[in-house]
Every structure is written in structure tokens, then in C-alpha cells.
Design a protein around this motif. Structure first.
Motif: not given
Length: 385
Positions: A367-374
Motif C-alpha cells: 500500500e502506497w499512501k499518496k504524498d500530498q506534497g508530491k
């Protein structure tokens, strides 16, 4: 023909003729009286004019000479032949005029040729109908579904940009949902099918919904949750998102995107691979991308609740247990928290038929959390071919 008239000049040159003796009148009973012949004086005779069919010109004090008119002589017409005589004299081979008005009797060979020609025309017509149907199913419906899928994807992207995610109600993912039927809520990527393979998943599996894209079986798990996240899709026509599902192999990646995360599933070992999955160094289970993929059993050796979950199987349409929380074992008493997060993809089998269903099972491995900064960052599994 009347004797030719003697021109006046000839009459003037002739010698005087003594008066003829009187002849008694004819009696009605006896006919004309006979004159007593008397010798006539000898005289010089003028040659008579030749007979002609041309009427002479008549001149008189009160009339002008007229043009000579030919006498019309009607030639006798030949008698018309009787139709009966023609019919009686004609031959029986049908080549003479007597058979011109009759319809020839068809022979056995004529009837066979007619039948073959009729069957051929019917087969050509049927072939054209089938061809048009295939063109409609494969091309026309694909074009229509592409437009619907495009609209669904745009709507989902707009909701994600505005923070209105139906999977995030109450502030905690997976705790509460608010999915309307036909609403898009996630995207699926299959890297093996190319970098452009991406479809928006909609809630529900009705015919109308599946025309717009893959549909989520209502009541099954959502992406990343324990249980079975089950999705259906067409294989031919209507976008055909699962057309090549049979080409998937064990350990192939199935990536699902939501507004907050990327979930990477991998296809489970196929039926014939289970026994020798990690037996040798060259076995499929020892490859790097199969690191977290193994035959499902859980605790009870060869008899656990997941022992009948292969990577791919073909079943009849009534086998609804393949989308159960524990596939092929709906009665298994496995607590929700202990259920393995799975994904199940279903489609028709074979192509152009709904006789069976092709099923692919995979398990969650990352599971890969989405990085809001990228916002443009993508999981590396999307680059697998």
C-alpha cells in the motif's frame, strides 16, 4: 377491259358507213333479237391503240385537262395462317415457334439448382447480418462506452480535486461510505496491458453500469480492506476492459488507486504452480516480484479456508461463491479482521460467449499512501510490463 376510244381525227378520215339495218327490239322472253348478217364493204382499218391501265385525259369546253392518275390495282392478300395449323405442325422440342407461348416444365436438375441458389443467398445474407453484429459489438459499442468511461473519469477527478471522496465520509477511510449506484470511486491499472491501461471503477454491476466501465460487486470489500474486493467487466465490446484477462500470470501486478492511496495486488499462483511454487531455485515463487505471493492456506496445512483460491479459474455463471469474502468457501468462519485482503476480477468466457466466467484472484501485497506534497508521484509497480 373496254375498247380504246377512237380519237376524233381517226373518225374523220374513215369512209362513210352505210346505215345498219333496223333491228327489232329485244323481247323480255326471248332476249335480244338476232340481226341478219349482211356483207360489209371492205375498208382500210386503222391499227387500234394499245390497251393501257392509264385513264386518258378528258378535255371539254368546261373542264381543264387533268393529270393522269394511275389506277390502283389491289394485289390479292395471302391468307393468314391459322394458329391451329402452326401448333399442329410444330415439333415437341420447344425450339419451334409453336412452343413460344408455353412455359417449359422445370426438370429435377432445375429444381436442385434453384434450391442451391436459394440456400446460398440465405447464407450470404446471414453472414452479412453476423458481420454487422460483430462490427456493432466490437467497434460501435466500444466507441459508445469510451465516451461514457471518459465522462465517469472526469467526474471522479473533479471530486478528488475538490476533496469530495465518497470513500472518505466521517474522516476515516473505510469506516463509512456513501457510494451511489453508478458512481465512480476508484481506478484500476494493469501494467502488463500497457501504460495506457486505466479504467474508472463504478459502483454496481448492472448492464447499464458495465457499459461505462468495470463495476464493483455491491456488498464486497472496498480497495485495501480485509475481505474480497470483487470487480466485473466486459471482455468483448462495451469498452472490453477485461478482454485480455486470460493473459495474466501469477505475480502480475493489479494496481488500484483511490483519492488517498495506491493498493498493489498480485495474482496468486495458478493451479499447476502450487505444488512446486518454491521447490527449486528456478521456481516461480523465488522470483523477486513474487516475494509476498504464496499459495493461500493459513495455518491448517493443505486444508485451510483459503486452500481453494487459485490465481485463475473458469466456472459457470451460477458460482457466486467466487466473490465471497473467502472465495469458494462462503461458509468459512473467518473473523473480519483476519480475512486476507483480496481482489477478484470476473469476466465472460470464452470470448463472444456468456457460457462461463473467467476468474482471476490476487492478494494485497503493498500500500502506497499518496504524498500530498508530491501529487504526481506514482508507485513503481506501474512501470512493470
Amino acid at each position: 377491259m373496254p375498247p380504246a376510244a377512237v380519237p376524233p381525227a381517226a373518225l374523220a378520215a374513215a369512209p362513210p358507213v352505210p346505215p345498219a339495218p333496223s333491228v327489232p327490239p329485244a323481247s323480255p322472253a326471248t332476249g335480244p333479237a338476232k340481226a341478219v348478217p349482211r356483207p360489209a364493204p371492205r375498208r382500210r382499218q386503222e391499227p387500234a391503240e394499245a390497251e393501257t391501265d392509264v385513264l386518258p385525259k378528258v378535255a371539254g369546253p368546261d373542264t381543264e385537262p387533268t393529270d393522269v392518275l394511275p389506277r390502283v390495282v389491289d394485289e390479292p392478300e395471302e391468307p393468314a395462317a391459322e394458329p391451329e395449323a402452326l401448333a399442329e405442325g410444330a415439333e415437341d422440342d420447344g425450339d419451334e415457334a409453336g412452343d413460344a407461348g408455353e412455359t417449359p416444365t422445370p426438370t429435377r436438375a432445375d429444381r436442385i439448382r434453384t434450391s442451391i441458389r436459394t440456400v446460398g443467398e440465405l447464407m450470404i445474407t446471414a453472414g452479412l447480418v453476423v458481420l454487422l453484429f460483430v462490427v456493432y459489438e466490437v467497434y460501435v459499442t466500444d466507441w459508445l462506452s469510451a465516451g461514457k468511461q471518459h465522462d465517469a473519469t472526469n467526474a471522479l477527478d473533479e471530486r478528488w480535486r475538490s476533496g469530495q471522496d465518497p470513500l472518505l465520509e466521517g474522516g476515516e477511510r473505510g469506516e463509512h461510505y456513501n457510494l451511489a449506484e453508478g458512481q465512480g470511486f476508484a481506478k484500476i491499472y494493469i501494467p502488463k496491458f500497457g501504460p495506457d491501461y486505466a479504467y474508472t471503477i463504478l459502483e454496481g454491476t448492472t448492464d447499464q453500469i458495465l457499459e461505462s466501465g468495470p463495476g464493483h460487486y455491491k456488498g464486497t470489500a472496498l480497495p485495501g480492506q480485509p475481505g474480497n474486493f470483487a470487480v466485473a467487466g466486459h471482455r468483448v465490446g462495451k469498452g472490453a476492459p477485461f478482454n485480455d484477462l486470460d493473459q495474466l500470470e501469477s505475480c502480475d501486478a493489479l494496481v488500484v488507486e483511490t483519492s488517498s492511496a495506491w493498493y498493489v495486488y498480485r495474482v496468486l499462483p495458478l493451479g499447476g504452480e502450487v505444488e512446486n511454487w518454491t521447490k527449486n531455485a528456478d521456481s516461480k515463487g523465488n522470483q523477486p516480484r513474487c516475494d509476498q505471493v504464496a499459495p493461500l492456506r493459513t495455518k491448517e496445512q493443505d486444508g485451510g479456508p483459503y486452500a481453494r483460491v487459485p490465481g485463475q479459474e473458469i466456472v459457470t455463471p451460477d458460482r457466486g461463491e467466487v466473490i465471497a469474502a473467502v472465495p469458494n468457501n462462503p461458509s468459512a468462519s473467518v473473523p473480519k479482521a483476519q480475512q486476507i485482503p483480496l481482489i477478484t476480477l470476473t469476466t465472460c468466457h470464452p470470448r463472444f460467449s456468456a457460457k462461463q466466467r473467467l476468474i482471476v484472484h490476487g492478494r494485497l501485497v503493498k500500500e502506497w499512501k499518496k504524498d500530498q506534497g508530491k501529487p504526481g508521484q506514482l508507485p513503481p509497480e506501474l512501470k512493470e510490463g
